[in-house]
Design an enzyme around this catalytic site. Structure first.
Site, PDB file in Angstrom:
ATOM      1  N   ASN A   1       4.934  34.804  64.833  1.00 52.80           N
ATOM      2  CA  ASN A   1       6.367  34.981  64.682  1.00 52.80           C
ATOM      3  C   ASN A   1       7.041  35.221  66.034  1.00 52.80           C
ATOM      4  O   ASN A   1       6.392  35.281  67.074  1.00 52.80           O
ATOM      5  CB  ASN A   1       6.663  36.119  63.701  1.00 52.80           C
ATOM      6  CG  ASN A   1       7.910  35.870  62.874  1.00 52.80           C
ATOM      7  OD1 ASN A   1       8.908  35.359  63.385  1.00 52.80           O
ATOM      8  ND2 ASN A   1       7.865  36.236  61.605  1.00 52.80           N
TER       9      ASN A   1
ATOM     10  N   HIS B   1      -5.610  47.785  84.464  1.00 52.68           N
ATOM     11  CA  HIS B   1      -5.627  48.354  85.813  1.00 52.68           C
ATOM     12  C   HIS B   1      -6.414  49.659  85.757  1.00 52.68           C
ATOM     13  O   HIS B   1      -6.462  50.313  84.716  1.00 52.68           O
ATOM     14  CB  HIS B   1      -4.191  48.634  86.285  1.00 52.68           C
ATOM     15  CG  HIS B   1      -3.269  47.484  86.121  1.00 52.68           C
ATOM     16  ND1 HIS B   1      -3.244  46.408  86.977  1.00 52.68           N
ATOM     17  CD2 HIS B   1      -2.339  47.224  85.167  1.00 52.68           C
ATOM     18  CE1 HIS B   1      -2.332  45.547  86.572  1.00 52.68           C
ATOM     19  NE2 HIS B   1      -1.767  46.010  85.475  1.00 52.68           N
TER      20      HIS B   1
ATOM     21  N   GLY C   1       4.210  43.899  62.464  1.00 51.19           N
ATOM     22  CA  GLY C   1       5.225  43.875  63.518  1.00 51.19           C
ATOM     23  C   GLY C   1       5.019  44.941  64.587  1.00 51.19           C
ATOM     24  O   GLY C   1       4.627  46.067  64.297  1.00 51.19           O
TER      25      GLY C   1
ATOM     26  N   THR D   1      -6.752  50.161  70.136  1.00 52.40           N
ATOM     27  CA  THR D   1      -7.481  50.451  71.368  1.00 52.40           C
ATOM     28  C   THR D   1      -8.988  50.250  71.226  1.00 52.40           C
ATOM     29  O   THR D   1      -9.692  50.215  72.228  1.00 52.40           O
ATOM     30  CB  THR D   1      -7.236  51.908  71.810  1.00 52.40           C
ATOM     31  OG1 THR D   1      -7.697  52.793  70.791  1.00 52.40           O
ATOM     32  CG2 THR D   1      -5.754  52.155  72.086  1.00 52.40           C
ATOM     33  N   LYS D   2      -9.471  50.130  69.975  1.00 54.67           N
ATOM     34  CA  LYS D   2     -10.901  49.982  69.715  1.00 54.67           C
ATOM     35  C   LYS D   2     -11.127  48.880  68.694  1.00 54.67           C
ATOM     36  O   LYS D   2     -10.220  48.508  67.949  1.00 54.67           O
ATOM     37  CB  LYS D   2     -11.483  51.292  69.190  1.00 54.67           C
ATOM     38  CG  LYS D   2     -11.417  52.411  70.207  1.00 54.67           C
ATOM     39  CD  LYS D   2     -12.030  53.681  69.667  1.00 54.67           C
ATOM     40  CE  LYS D   2     -11.919  54.749  70.744  1.00 54.67           C
ATOM     41  NZ  LYS D   2     -12.323  56.046  70.273  1.00 54.67           N
TER      42      LYS D   2
ATOM     43  N   ARG E   1      -6.555  53.250  63.459  1.00 55.75           N
ATOM     44  CA  ARG E   1      -7.830  53.639  62.860  1.00 55.75           C
ATOM     45  C   ARG E   1      -7.944  53.011  61.474  1.00 55.75           C
ATOM     46  O   ARG E   1      -6.933  52.707  60.829  1.00 55.75           O
ATOM     47  CB  ARG E   1      -7.956  55.158  62.799  1.00 55.75           C
ATOM     48  CG  ARG E   1      -7.006  55.826  61.880  1.00 55.75           C
ATOM     49  CD  ARG E   1      -7.083  57.362  61.995  1.00 55.75           C
ATOM     50  NE  ARG E   1      -6.396  58.013  60.920  1.00 55.75           N
ATOM     51  CZ  ARG E   1      -5.075  58.054  60.761  1.00 55.75           C
ATOM     52  NH1 ARG E   1      -4.284  57.421  61.584  1.00 55.75           N
ATOM     53  NH2 ARG E   1      -4.533  58.689  59.739  1.00 55.75           N
TER      54      ARG E   1
ATOM     55  N   LYS F   1      -8.760  52.158  55.047  1.00 53.67           N
ATOM     56  CA  LYS F   1      -9.586  51.911  53.860  1.00 53.67           C
ATOM     57  C   LYS F   1     -10.156  50.501  53.915  1.00 53.67           C
ATOM     58  O   LYS F   1      -9.656  49.628  54.610  1.00 53.67           O
ATOM     59  CB  LYS F   1      -8.784  52.099  52.570  1.00 53.67           C
ATOM     60  CG  LYS F   1      -7.665  51.086  52.370  1.00 53.67           C
ATOM     61  CD  LYS F   1      -6.964  51.331  51.032  1.00 53.67           C
ATOM     62  CE  LYS F   1      -5.888  50.283  50.785  1.00 53.67           C
ATOM     63  NZ  LYS F   1      -5.238  50.463  49.484  1.00 53.67           N
TER      64      LYS F   1
END
Length: 195
Positions: free
Chosen positions: A83, A113, A151, A174-175, A189, A192
């Site tokens: 989109n 960085h 979004g 981030t993971k 995170r 479910k």
């Protein structure tokens, strides 16, 4: 080893390398043309995307405006919809599977960085005249098949998102995220399983 090879290999590289700058300018020209294109000009739309992207499956749709660094490091599978107002910093490979939904404002970053300022910023005398002051490296991002990215999600360098995943709006990923889950939040995170 070229600066591009260093970049794709995850090493510190010179972002002002002439080969990289040439590809950057090529991508900027194509992106400008794409973002100004009449939405009904499907032939030119396809031609620009084919020239810009490293790989594009059948029935890929990218809404304008769209932004990226190089384009050639982006691989998108068939039937994927991207989109408007998405930014893909493809200093390394961004691979998106088939049947994906990428909502407005999604940002995918491969560039990074050093966290420590003394490692990130070159001191006077450490920087050659053809090098930037900041040190940069990159890590690839992979998104599996049948994934919906909500979004304004931000996906960080080196992240792998599995198949059949939904990432809720506004998440900062981030993971790695495994297959068949709903995940959201900052940091993102797993909430479910959705098998």
């Amino acid at each position: 080893m070229t600066e591009k090879e260093k970049m794709l290999g995850g090493q510190i590289y010179n972002t002002l390398d002439p080969q990289l700058i040439e590809q950057y300018h090529k991508a900027r020209r194509l992106i400008k043309d794409y973002n100004l294109l009449d939405s009904e000009d499907m032939v030119k739309r396809e031609a620009i995307l084919n020239a810009l992207l490293g790989e594009k499956g059948e029935k890929v749709w990218i809404e304008a405006p769209f932004f990226c660094d190089y384009g050639e490091h982006i691989h998108i599978g068939e039937n994927t919809f991207v989109n408007m107002n998405c930014t893909f910093l493809d200093d390394n490979i961004i691979r998106i599977g088939k049947n994906g939904l990428i909502a407005p404002g999604v940002q995918i970053y491969t560039a990074s960085h050093p966290i420590k300022a003394s490692e990130r910023i070159r001191r006077p005398g450490e920087q050659a005249s053809d090098e930037p002051i900041y040190r940069t490296s990159s890590k690839p991002v992979t998104i599996g098949d049948n994934v919906w990215i909500g979004g304004n999600v931000c996906i960080m360098p080196g992240v792998n998102i599995g198949d059949n995943v939904t990432i809720g709006a506004g998440a900062v990923v981030t993971k790695d995220i495994p297959d068949n889950v709903l995940a959201y939040g900052n940091p993102c995170r797993v909430i479910k399983s959705i098998e």
